[in-house]
Design a protein around this motif. Structure first.
Motif, PDB file in Angstrom:
ATOM      1  N   GLU A 163       0.829  -1.204   0.000  1.00 29.78           N
ATOM      2  CA  GLU A 163       0.000   0.000   0.000  1.00 29.78           C
ATOM      3  C   GLU A 163       0.867   1.260   0.000  1.00 29.78           C
ATOM      4  O   GLU A 163       0.606   2.208  -0.751  1.00 29.78           O
ATOM      5  CB  GLU A 163      -0.920   0.009   1.222  1.00 29.78           C
ATOM      6  N   SER A 164       1.901   1.275   0.822  1.00 28.35           N
ATOM      7  CA  SER A 164       2.789   2.438   0.878  1.00 28.35           C
ATOM      8  C   SER A 164       3.506   2.645  -0.450  1.00 28.35           C
ATOM      9  O   SER A 164       3.697   3.775  -0.895  1.00 28.35           O
ATOM     10  CB  SER A 164       3.817   2.264   1.999  1.00 28.35           C
ATOM     11  N   ARG A 165       3.899   1.533  -1.105  1.00 29.87           N
ATOM     12  CA  ARG A 165       4.578   1.651  -2.392  1.00 29.87           C
ATOM     13  C   ARG A 165       3.649   2.260  -3.446  1.00 29.87           C
ATOM     14  O   ARG A 165       4.062   3.098  -4.243  1.00 29.87           O
ATOM     15  CB  ARG A 165       5.094   0.281  -2.845  1.00 29.87           C
ATOM     16  N   GLN A 166       2.381   1.857  -3.421  1.00 35.84           N
ATOM     17  CA  GLN A 166       1.423   2.428  -4.370  1.00 35.84           C
ATOM     18  C   GLN A 166       1.235   3.917  -4.118  1.00 35.84           C
ATOM     19  O   GLN A 166       1.098   4.709  -5.066  1.00 35.84           O
ATOM     20  CB  GLN A 166       0.076   1.694  -4.260  1.00 35.84           C
ATOM     21  N   GLN A 167       1.233   4.327  -2.853  1.00 34.12           N
ATOM     22  CA  GLN A 167       1.113   5.752  -2.526  1.00 34.12           C
ATOM     23  C   GLN A 167       2.347   6.514  -2.989  1.00 34.12           C
ATOM     24  O   GLN A 167       2.240   7.642  -3.475  1.00 34.12           O
ATOM     25  CB  GLN A 167       0.903   5.912  -1.017  1.00 34.12           C
ATOM     26  N   LEU A 168       3.515   5.896  -2.848  1.00 31.65           N
ATOM     27  CA  LEU A 168       4.738   6.513  -3.347  1.00 31.65           C
ATOM     28  C   LEU A 168       4.660   6.709  -4.853  1.00 31.65           C
ATOM     29  O   LEU A 168       5.002   7.773  -5.374  1.00 31.65           O
ATOM     30  CB  LEU A 168       5.945   5.649  -2.992  1.00 31.65           C
ATOM     31  N   TRP A 169       4.210   5.685  -5.566  1.00 35.42           N
ATOM     32  CA  TRP A 169       4.109   5.774  -7.016  1.00 35.42           C
ATOM     33  C   TRP A 169       3.182   6.922  -7.420  1.00 35.42           C
ATOM     34  O   TRP A 169       3.481   7.660  -8.355  1.00 35.42           O
ATOM     35  CB  TRP A 169       3.575   4.460  -7.586  1.00 35.42           C
ATOM     36  N   GLN A 170       2.075   7.055  -6.687  1.00 28.52           N
ATOM     37  CA  GLN A 170       1.154   8.145  -7.005  1.00 28.52           C
ATOM     38  C   GLN A 170       1.809   9.500  -6.751  1.00 28.52           C
ATOM     39  O   GLN A 170       1.606  10.455  -7.514  1.00 28.52           O
ATOM     40  CB  GLN A 170      -0.122   8.020  -6.170  1.00 28.52           C
ATOM     41  N   ALA A 171       2.631   9.595  -5.707  1.00 26.87           N
ATOM     42  CA  ALA A 171       3.336  10.844  -5.426  1.00 26.87           C
ATOM     43  C   ALA A 171       4.299  11.193  -6.561  1.00 26.87           C
ATOM     44  O   ALA A 171       4.391  12.361  -6.978  1.00 26.87           O
ATOM     45  CB  ALA A 171       4.090  10.738  -4.104  1.00 26.87           C
ATOM     46  N   VAL A 172       5.018  10.202  -7.091  1.00 34.58           N
ATOM     47  CA  VAL A 172       5.938  10.450  -8.203  1.00 34.58           C
ATOM     48  C   VAL A 172       5.168  10.894  -9.440  1.00 34.58           C
ATOM     49  O   VAL A 172       5.586  11.812 -10.157  1.00 34.58           O
ATOM     50  CB  VAL A 172       6.778   9.193  -8.501  1.00 34.58           C
ATOM     51  N   ARG A 173       4.025  10.264  -9.706  1.00 35.33           N
ATOM     52  CA  ARG A 173       3.206  10.660 -10.861  1.00 35.33           C
ATOM     53  C   ARG A 173       2.698  12.097 -10.686  1.00 35.33           C
ATOM     54  O   ARG A 173       2.616  12.863 -11.654  1.00 35.33           O
ATOM     55  CB  ARG A 173       2.036   9.700 -11.032  1.00 35.33           C
ATOM     56  N   THR A 174       2.374  12.469  -9.452  1.00 36.55           N
ATOM     57  CA  THR A 174       1.940  13.838  -9.184  1.00 36.55           C
ATOM     58  C   THR A 174       3.064  14.823  -9.456  1.00 36.55           C
ATOM     59  O   THR A 174       2.844  15.900 -10.032  1.00 36.55           O
ATOM     60  CB  THR A 174       1.459  13.973  -7.728  1.00 36.55           C
ATOM     61  N   LEU A 175       4.284  14.479  -9.070  1.00 32.58           N
ATOM     62  CA  LEU A 175       5.430  15.341  -9.340  1.00 32.58           C
ATOM     63  C   LEU A 175       5.608  15.548 -10.840  1.00 32.58           C
ATOM     64  O   LEU A 175       5.887  16.662 -11.299  1.00 32.58           O
ATOM     65  CB  LEU A 175       6.704  14.727  -8.745  1.00 32.58           C
ATOM     66  N   LYS A 176       5.433  14.482 -11.607  1.00 34.16           N
ATOM     67  CA  LYS A 176       5.549  14.600 -13.061  1.00 34.16           C
ATOM     68  C   LYS A 176       4.471  15.525 -13.614  1.00 34.16           C
ATOM     69  O   LYS A 176       4.733  16.365 -14.492  1.00 34.16           O
ATOM     70  CB  LYS A 176       5.463  13.222 -13.709  1.00 34.16           C
ATOM     71  N   GLN A 177       3.254  15.397 -13.120  1.00 29.99           N
ATOM     72  CA  GLN A 177       2.161  16.266 -13.566  1.00 29.99           C
ATOM     73  C   GLN A 177       2.459  17.725 -13.263  1.00 29.99           C
ATOM     74  O   GLN A 177       1.984  18.622 -13.969  1.00 29.99           O
ATOM     75  CB  GLN A 177       0.856  15.846 -12.893  1.00 29.99           C
ATOM     76  N   GLN A 178       3.258  17.960 -12.224  1.00 31.16           N
ATOM     77  CA  GLN A 178       3.647  19.325 -11.862  1.00 31.16           C
ATOM     78  C   GLN A 178       4.900  19.786 -12.610  1.00 31.16           C
ATOM     79  O   GLN A 178       5.484  20.805 -12.268  1.00 31.16           O
ATOM     80  CB  GLN A 178       3.883  19.397 -10.350  1.00 31.16           C
ATOM     81  N   ASN A 179       5.307  19.019 -13.628  1.00 27.73           N
ATOM     82  CA  ASN A 179       6.461  19.337 -14.477  1.00 27.73           C
ATOM     83  C   ASN A 179       7.783  19.263 -13.722  1.00 27.73           C
ATOM     84  O   ASN A 179       8.762  19.933 -14.077  1.00 27.73           O
ATOM     85  CB  ASN A 179       6.309  20.716 -15.124  1.00 27.73           C
ATOM     86  N   LYS A 180       7.844  18.419 -12.673  1.00 33.83           N
ATOM     87  CA  LYS A 180       9.096  18.185 -11.976  1.00 33.83           C
ATOM     88  C   LYS A 180       9.906  17.129 -12.736  1.00 33.83           C
ATOM     89  O   LYS A 180       9.352  16.249 -13.390  1.00 33.83           O
ATOM     90  CB  LYS A 180       8.853  17.681 -10.557  1.00 33.83           C
ATOM     91  N   THR A 181      11.212  17.222 -12.627  1.00 34.31           N
ATOM     92  CA  THR A 181      12.091  16.187 -13.151  1.00 34.31           C
ATOM     93  C   THR A 181      12.489  15.272 -11.999  1.00 34.31           C
ATOM     94  O   THR A 181      12.924  15.750 -10.951  1.00 34.31           O
ATOM     95  CB  THR A 181      13.357  16.800 -13.776  1.00 34.31           C
ATOM     96  N   VAL A 182      12.325  13.967 -12.202  1.00 33.87           N
ATOM     97  CA  VAL A 182      12.610  12.998 -11.146  1.00 33.87           C
ATOM     98  C   VAL A 182      13.639  11.997 -11.659  1.00 33.87           C
ATOM     99  O   VAL A 182      13.476  11.423 -12.742  1.00 33.87           O
ATOM    100  CB  VAL A 182      11.335  12.246 -10.709  1.00 33.87           C
ATOM    101  N   LEU A 183      14.709  11.791 -10.883  1.00 33.07           N
ATOM    102  CA  LEU A 183      15.687  10.744 -11.164  1.00 33.07           C
ATOM    103  C   LEU A 183      15.577   9.707 -10.062  1.00 33.07           C
ATOM    104  O   LEU A 183      15.815  10.001  -8.888  1.00 33.07           O
ATOM    105  CB  LEU A 183      17.105  11.300 -11.232  1.00 33.07           C
ATOM    106  N   LEU A 184      15.209   8.490 -10.441  1.00 35.45           N
ATOM    107  CA  LEU A 184      14.873   7.432  -9.509  1.00 35.45           C
ATOM    108  C   LEU A 184      15.875   6.295  -9.621  1.00 35.45           C
ATOM    109  O   LEU A 184      16.201   5.860 -10.729  1.00 35.45           O
ATOM    110  CB  LEU A 184      13.464   6.923  -9.838  1.00 35.45           C
ATOM    111  N   THR A 185      16.397   5.821  -8.492  1.00 32.93           N
ATOM    112  CA  THR A 185      17.149   4.575  -8.502  1.00 32.93           C
ATOM    113  C   THR A 185      16.306   3.520  -7.811  1.00 32.93           C
ATOM    114  O   THR A 185      15.668   3.795  -6.788  1.00 32.93           O
ATOM    115  CB  THR A 185      18.509   4.705  -7.777  1.00 32.93           C
ATOM    116  N   THR A 186      16.256   2.328  -8.382  1.00 30.82           N
ATOM    117  CA  THR A 186      15.442   1.258  -7.819  1.00 30.82           C
ATOM    118  C   THR A 186      15.989  -0.083  -8.272  1.00 30.82           C
ATOM    119  O   THR A 186      16.607  -0.192  -9.331  1.00 30.82           O
ATOM    120  CB  THR A 186      13.965   1.390  -8.245  1.00 30.82           C
ATOM    121  N   HIS A 187      15.761  -1.112  -7.463  1.00 32.45           N
ATOM    122  CA  HIS A 187      16.129  -2.473  -7.842  1.00 32.45           C
ATOM    123  C   HIS A 187      14.919  -3.222  -8.396  1.00 32.45           C
ATOM    124  O   HIS A 187      15.043  -4.393  -8.754  1.00 32.45           O
ATOM    125  CB  HIS A 187      16.685  -3.234  -6.637  1.00 32.45           C
TER     126      HIS A 187
END
Length: 295
Positions: A163-187
């Motif tokens: 559930e927390s991961r899904q909320q994180l994903w939604q937060a990243v999508r919101t940042l993109k909608q706000q025209n933010k640039t996001v650099l993500l590292t993940t395994h």
């Protein structure tokens, strides 16, 4: 679309050792989400620290929002969630948010920050009482407190439940909608696929864009079966001739698209110990794909 970050002919080495980065060129566009991958020691952290202005390249040029990355201009407009060791244990979440917001000229409103990072249920809790996933949400909120144009998220979903991961994903999508640039590292490849507009691969000091995400995804869906045994590799291959096998001493690793079938055969025919079954990590999938191409 304007560029958020431009790196031209970047090289970096520690104390005249072999270069970690060598004539690296990279452009990150404003409003896009990027995910970077590469084997351990490839220089991912070094590259991020150069973009953050924490390290100076040995040679080359770095431009972040048209400025030097270490400038006050960038410090007010770039946020970073790195793998932090910890924060003062007895400080409350809402106190952290107020403190870090005070460091910025135009911070994001606290109500919006709390909503974006789903912090409302534990604002009154102290840091030492937070779960791993809750700490990750707090670290992300700290990175976003200044309402940055560029956000670095280093392994943000570590320790989070589904559930927390899904909320994180939604937060990243919101940042993109706000025209933010996001650099993500993940395994987690499924996380990179779900969020990133582009995958970047860092290898041998160079950074390239990975265009064949479906091929990598197919490789990633393979499972790895690890175990120890006294049996010979020849005996295992004779019984299961089509397996992708790696053997080091008594340590066996099988890569397979049919883990249930292989497990049934192993348990019926052989004596094995220390059994471990898991999907391949993002780096393992990438390395498996690159090794297959070079074979």
């Amino acid at each position: 679309m304007s560029n958020a970050i431009e790196l031209s002919n970047i090289s970096f080495a520690y104390n005249n050792t072999k270069p970690i980065l060598a004539d690296l060129n990279l452009t990150l566009e404003q409003g896009k989400v990027y995910s970077i991958l590469g084997p351990n020691g490839a220089g991912k952290t070094t590259l991020i620290n150069i973009m953050l202005g924490r390290l100076r390249p040995t040679s080359g040029r770095v431009s972040v929002l048209g400025h030097q990355p270490e400038s006050d201009f960038c410090r007010q407009r770039v946020g970073a969630m790195m793998q932090l060791g910890g924060l003062p244990l007895q400080t409350k979440v809402d106190e952290f948010l107020a403190l870090f917001a005070s460091y910025h000229q135009t911070p994001i409103p606290l109500e919006r920050l709390i909503s974006l990072c789903q912090l409302a249920p534990f604002l009154e809790q102290t840091f030492d009482t937070l779960s791993g996933g809750q700490k990750q949400r707090l670290f992300m909120a700290i990175a976003l407190a200044g309402n940055p144009n560029i956000v670095f998220l280093d392994e943000p979903s570590v320790g989070m439940d589904v559930e927390s991961r899904q909320q994180l994903w939604q937060a990243v999508r919101t940042l993109k909608q706000q025209n933010k640039t996001v650099l993500l590292t993940t395994h987690y490849l499924h996380e990179a696929e779900a969020l990133a507009d582009e995958l970047l691969v860092l290898k041998e000091g160079k950074c390239t864009k990975l265009n064949d995400i479906p091929e990598l995804a197919n490789t990633y869906r393979r499972s790895q079966i690890k175990f120890t045994s006294d049996l010979s590799a020849a005996a295992l291959v004779n019984a299961l001739p089509m397996i992708d096998l790696n053997v080091k001493g008594d340590q066996f690793t099988i890569l397979t698209d049919e883990p249930n079938h292989i497990l049934q055969q192993l348990l019926e025919k052989f004596s094995i110990r220390n059994l471990y079954v898991a999907p391949m990590s993002l780096e393992e999938a990438y390395l498996s794909l690159m090794n297959a191409r070079s074979a």
